[in-house]
Design an enzyme around this catalytic site. Sequence first.
Site, PDB file in Angstrom:
ATOM      1  N   GLY A 163      64.177 -21.978   1.687  1.00 13.83           N
ATOM      2  CA  GLY A 163      64.455 -23.004   2.678  1.00 13.83           C
ATOM      3  C   GLY A 163      65.421 -24.043   2.163  1.00 13.83           C
ATOM      4  O   GLY A 163      65.145 -24.716   1.162  1.00 13.83           O
ATOM      5  N   GLY A 165      66.566 -26.763   3.916  1.00 15.86           N
ATOM      6  CA  GLY A 165      66.566 -27.918   4.798  1.00 15.86           C
ATOM      7  C   GLY A 165      66.616 -29.202   3.998  1.00 15.86           C
ATOM      8  O   GLY A 165      67.050 -29.222   2.842  1.00 15.86           O
ATOM      9  N   ARG A 247      54.132 -25.628   4.153  1.00 12.37           N
ATOM     10  CA  ARG A 247      53.088 -25.354   5.133  1.00 12.37           C
ATOM     11  C   ARG A 247      52.256 -24.176   4.641  1.00 12.37           C
ATOM     12  O   ARG A 247      52.798 -23.176   4.154  1.00 12.37           O
ATOM     13  CB  ARG A 247      53.689 -25.019   6.503  1.00 12.37           C
ATOM     14  CG  ARG A 247      54.372 -26.185   7.208  1.00 12.37           C
ATOM     15  CD  ARG A 247      53.374 -27.225   7.673  1.00 12.37           C
ATOM     16  NE  ARG A 247      53.990 -28.293   8.450  1.00 12.37           N
ATOM     17  CZ  ARG A 247      54.444 -29.424   7.954  1.00 12.37           C
ATOM     18  NH1 ARG A 247      54.376 -29.640   6.637  1.00 12.37           N
ATOM     19  NH2 ARG A 247      54.979 -30.358   8.742  1.00 12.37           N
ATOM     20  N   ASP A 270      49.765 -27.949  -2.367  1.00 12.96           N
ATOM     21  CA  ASP A 270      49.567 -29.230  -1.695  1.00 12.96           C
ATOM     22  C   ASP A 270      49.140 -29.048  -0.237  1.00 12.96           C
ATOM     23  O   ASP A 270      48.781 -30.014   0.422  1.00 12.96           O
ATOM     24  CB  ASP A 270      50.867 -30.036  -1.750  1.00 12.96           C
ATOM     25  CG  ASP A 270      50.713 -31.468  -1.290  1.00 12.96           C
ATOM     26  OD1 ASP A 270      49.785 -32.139  -1.788  1.00 12.96           O
ATOM     27  OD2 ASP A 270      51.512 -31.917  -0.447  1.00 12.96           O
ATOM     28  N   GLU A 275      42.473 -28.065   6.312  1.00 11.32           N
ATOM     29  CA  GLU A 275      42.632 -29.408   5.763  1.00 11.32           C
ATOM     30  C   GLU A 275      41.845 -30.407   6.605  1.00 11.32           C
ATOM     31  O   GLU A 275      41.916 -30.344   7.838  1.00 11.32           O
ATOM     32  CB  GLU A 275      44.111 -29.805   5.726  1.00 11.32           C
ATOM     33  CG  GLU A 275      44.940 -28.961   4.770  1.00 11.32           C
ATOM     34  CD  GLU A 275      46.395 -29.414   4.684  1.00 11.32           C
ATOM     35  OE1 GLU A 275      46.723 -30.492   5.251  1.00 11.32           O
ATOM     36  OE2 GLU A 275      47.206 -28.712   4.066  1.00 11.32           O
ATOM     37  N   HIS A 296      47.698 -32.712   0.295  1.00  3.64           N
ATOM     38  CA  HIS A 296      48.851 -32.859   1.194  1.00  3.64           C
ATOM     39  C   HIS A 296      49.530 -34.205   0.930  1.00  3.64           C
ATOM     40  O   HIS A 296      49.808 -34.983   1.855  1.00  3.64           O
ATOM     41  CB  HIS A 296      48.413 -32.750   2.654  1.00  3.64           C
ATOM     42  CG  HIS A 296      49.503 -32.227   3.552  1.00  3.64           C
ATOM     43  ND1 HIS A 296      49.272 -31.321   4.558  1.00  3.64           N
ATOM     44  CD2 HIS A 296      50.837 -32.482   3.596  1.00  3.64           C
ATOM     45  CE1 HIS A 296      50.396 -31.046   5.191  1.00  3.64           C
ATOM     46  NE2 HIS A 296      51.367 -31.730   4.614  1.00  3.64           N
ATOM     47  N   ALA A 298      52.424 -34.674  -1.156  1.00  2.00           N
ATOM     48  CA  ALA A 298      53.769 -34.619  -1.726  1.00  2.00           C
ATOM     49  C   ALA A 298      54.741 -35.591  -1.076  1.00  2.00           C
ATOM     50  O   ALA A 298      55.604 -36.164  -1.739  1.00  2.00           O
ATOM     51  CB  ALA A 298      54.317 -33.192  -1.623  1.00  2.00           C
TER      52      ALA A 298
END
Length: 338
Positions: A163, A165, A247, A270, A275, A296, A298
């Site tokens: 990725g 992005g 994700r 992470d 969750e 989660h 980061a």
Amino acid sequence: MSKQAPVIAVLLTEKTRRMMLDDAATAEVNGLGEVRWPAGATIDAADVDRLLQDATACLTGWGTLPFDPALRQRHPRLSLVAHSAGSIRKLVPARLFDDGLRVSHAASKIAVSVAEFVVAEALLAMRGIHLLHHRLRDGGEWLDVRAAVPQRLLGARTVGIVGAGYVGRAVMRLLVPFGCRVLVVDPYLSDSEAAALGVVRTALDDALAQSDVMSLHAPVLPETRRMIGARELALLRPGALFINTARAELVDEAALLAELRSGRIEAALDVFDSEPLPQDSPFRDPALANVTISPHAAGHTEEAHFAQGRAMVDEIGRLLREEPLQHEVSRAMLERMA
């Protein structure tokens, strides 16, 4: 007759407001026009409609309720959603783009936090700092501990990134100066863009097979959902570090757990299918010593949070001054975003 002041609706919960808006950003948004702030700590659907009445723009973030596709029919003056978080896929339906609503988001501000987190995880694993710490604390002999924990130089490693992005590119910008060989998997990245970034574009299987560190930064799309399964994990080198701050849906979690239990690879995770992570999750098992887990976290730093808020307040100001937006999400971008 004087021109009517623009109306700005703040659709942030109390918790998110404290995280995102420092005193300067609060003063700036108050100076833009008539600002409507929520009356309570939370915001329900009725609050949203009340706050958006005659609004030109709105400021949203974590905790803002998803908009329904008919939003613009009820609030035709609404021109801009300035989202102080990253993903807007669940917040703004595609139809609202088609109806002419403009959307900006603060994903580029979050990217810096995630990138630092990824590099920190890679450095931690390469140098085994956490292992050195715990073994010394547990009474290990000085030289025995040092000899038992391999020390590797991150700059001498090959790092695969899935990725390209905002986050993927931020990770590249941090890693390239280390001297790492960086392999990137992204169908939208051209060879010329890769060369400008100092990285090499390659296929997923090749990146998995060649990388000492593999980090996921792809959005969840039909073609990326569970893109990493047992076959892909088996391609990783023994001792490779697998990082997922993107994700959980990108990975077959059961296959990853099986691979980790074999002890063949390490992981820094992470994000998880469930969750908050349940207390009885196997990822919490202390025996799974080759896994570093985090909640989660980061993308969460104080500096980035305030930068996110400031960026979106500035974006509303640009709209009102009829200047080009700097963080706008187009309808075309929506199809391949997280």
